[in-house]
Design a protein around this motif. Structure first.
Motif, PDB file in Angstrom:
ATOM      1  N   UNK A  97      20.713  41.840   9.126  1.00  0.00           N
ATOM      2  CA  UNK A  97      20.572  40.955   7.968  1.00  0.00           C
ATOM      3  C   UNK A  97      21.371  39.668   8.174  1.00  0.00           C
ATOM      4  N   UNK A  98      22.590  39.798   8.621  1.00  0.00           N
ATOM      5  CA  UNK A  98      23.416  38.613   8.889  1.00  0.00           C
ATOM      6  C   UNK A  98      22.781  37.762   9.991  1.00  0.00           C
ATOM      7  N   UNK A  99      22.265  38.404  11.031  1.00  0.00           N
ATOM      8  CA  UNK A  99      21.652  37.659  12.140  1.00  0.00           C
ATOM      9  C   UNK A  99      20.435  36.865  11.667  1.00  0.00           C
ATOM     10  N   UNK A 100      19.546  37.487  10.891  1.00  0.00           N
ATOM     11  CA  UNK A 100      18.361  36.783  10.423  1.00  0.00           C
ATOM     12  C   UNK A 100      18.717  35.700   9.405  1.00  0.00           C
ATOM     13  N   UNK A 101      19.718  35.950   8.576  1.00  0.00           N
ATOM     14  CA  UNK A 101      20.162  34.927   7.626  1.00  0.00           C
ATOM     15  C   UNK A 101      20.739  33.733   8.368  1.00  0.00           C
ATOM     16  N   UNK A 102      21.519  33.992   9.404  1.00  0.00           N
ATOM     17  CA  UNK A 102      22.079  32.888  10.199  1.00  0.00           C
ATOM     18  C   UNK A 102      20.996  32.137  10.966  1.00  0.00           C
ATOM     19  N   UNK A 103      19.977  32.854  11.419  1.00  0.00           N
ATOM     20  CA  UNK A 103      18.861  32.205  12.110  1.00  0.00           C
ATOM     21  C   UNK A 103      18.132  31.254  11.166  1.00  0.00           C
ATOM     22  N   UNK A 104      17.888  31.692   9.954  1.00  0.00           N
ATOM     23  CA  UNK A 104      17.248  30.843   8.950  1.00  0.00           C
ATOM     24  C   UNK A 104      18.116  29.632   8.632  1.00  0.00           C
ATOM     25  N   UNK A 105      19.394  29.888   8.432  1.00  0.00           N
ATOM     26  CA  UNK A 105      20.325  28.804   8.124  1.00  0.00           C
ATOM     27  C   UNK A 105      20.408  27.814   9.289  1.00  0.00           C
ATOM     28  N   UNK A 106      20.428  28.313  10.510  1.00  0.00           N
ATOM     29  CA  UNK A 106      20.493  27.446  11.696  1.00  0.00           C
ATOM     30  C   UNK A 106      19.250  26.563  11.803  1.00  0.00           C
ATOM     31  N   UNK A 107      18.087  27.127  11.480  1.00  0.00           N
ATOM     32  CA  UNK A 107      16.860  26.333  11.534  1.00  0.00           C
ATOM     33  C   UNK A 107      16.901  25.210  10.509  1.00  0.00           C
ATOM     34  N   UNK A 108      17.435  25.502   9.346  1.00  0.00           N
ATOM     35  CA  UNK A 108      17.515  24.462   8.313  1.00  0.00           C
ATOM     36  C   UNK A 108      18.502  23.369   8.710  1.00  0.00           C
ATOM     37  N   UNK A 109      19.630  23.758   9.256  1.00  0.00           N
ATOM     38  CA  UNK A 109      20.644  22.779   9.661  1.00  0.00           C
ATOM     39  C   UNK A 109      20.152  21.963  10.860  1.00  0.00           C
ATOM     40  N   UNK A 110      19.430  22.586  11.782  1.00  0.00           N
ATOM     41  CA  UNK A 110      18.927  21.880  12.965  1.00  0.00           C
ATOM     42  C   UNK A 110      17.910  20.815  12.579  1.00  0.00           C
ATOM     43  N   UNK A 111      17.181  21.026  11.499  1.00  0.00           N
ATOM     44  CA  UNK A 111      16.177  20.066  11.053  1.00  0.00           C
ATOM     45  C   UNK A 111      16.782  18.943  10.215  1.00  0.00           C
TER      46      UNK A 111
END
Length: 184
Positions: free
Chosen positions: A79-93
């Motif tokens: 759960x933490x990994x997928x949440x961080x992946x989502x957050x990383x995609x938003x920050x990268x954009x």
């Protein structure tokens, strides 16, 4: 009762509005990041669905495992990994600045907070339909103290058995057979 239903209805509408908007932003950011890095459009949407819905599913699974008393370690890490992946995609954009990153992270963080609040709220327990309602009042019975008819005689004193006396360490050889019982 009507006020409670109205409040519950407003809460559901807020939940749906935040979920829809945050989900749309998160899906779009994951999609756009995937496409920007050379993947076809449909894979961008597949990645967005996989990342965002996996986080929601893992939150539900975590709750179910806790209720069942099962281990939650792996599910929590995922759960933490997928949440961080989502957050990383938003920050990268986002625009490459602190405020750009914060503003881009808001939908993901709002959605994660919303999921956490919804999943951590305990459901109201209702009585079983075929069971009568429980009466929680408790009457303390009067204490009845009976007078003993005969005087209490103390039990005879029992002398404790003497403790076993063991030989000092090293006196008994460990390879020597021990004899138990009466020797004739």
């Amino acid at each position: 009762m009507i006020r409670h239903r109205a409040e519950s209805g407003v809460r559901v509408l807020i939940l749906l509005a935040i979920g829809t908007m945050a989900g749309a932003a998160a899906f779009t950011h994951v999609h756009d990041l995937t496409v920007a890095h050379g993947q076809p459009d449909w894979i961008g949407w597949a990645n967005a669905v996989a990342v965002e819905l996996m986080a929601i599913y893992l939150g539900l699974e975590l709750r179910a495992r806790r209720r069942a008393g099962r281990p939650v370690g792996l599910v929590a890490v995922l759960l933490v990994a997928f949440a961080l992946l989502s957050l990383a995609a938003q920050v990268a954009e986002a625009e490459p600045s602190v405020w750009g990153w914060i503003v881009a992270a808001v939908p993901s963080l709002a959605f994660l907070a919303l999921v956490k609040v919804v999943l951590s709220s305990a459901p109201a327990l209702a009585p079983e339909p075929d069971q009568p309602p429980v009466d929680w009042t408790y009457e303390v019975p009067e204490q009845v103290v009976a007078e003993p008819e005969q005087p209490i005689v103390p039990a005879p004193a029992v002398r404790p058995a003497p403790a076993a006396v063991l030989p000092p360490l090293g006196v008994v050889q460990p390879n020597r057979p021990q004899v138990v019982g009466i020797i004739r």
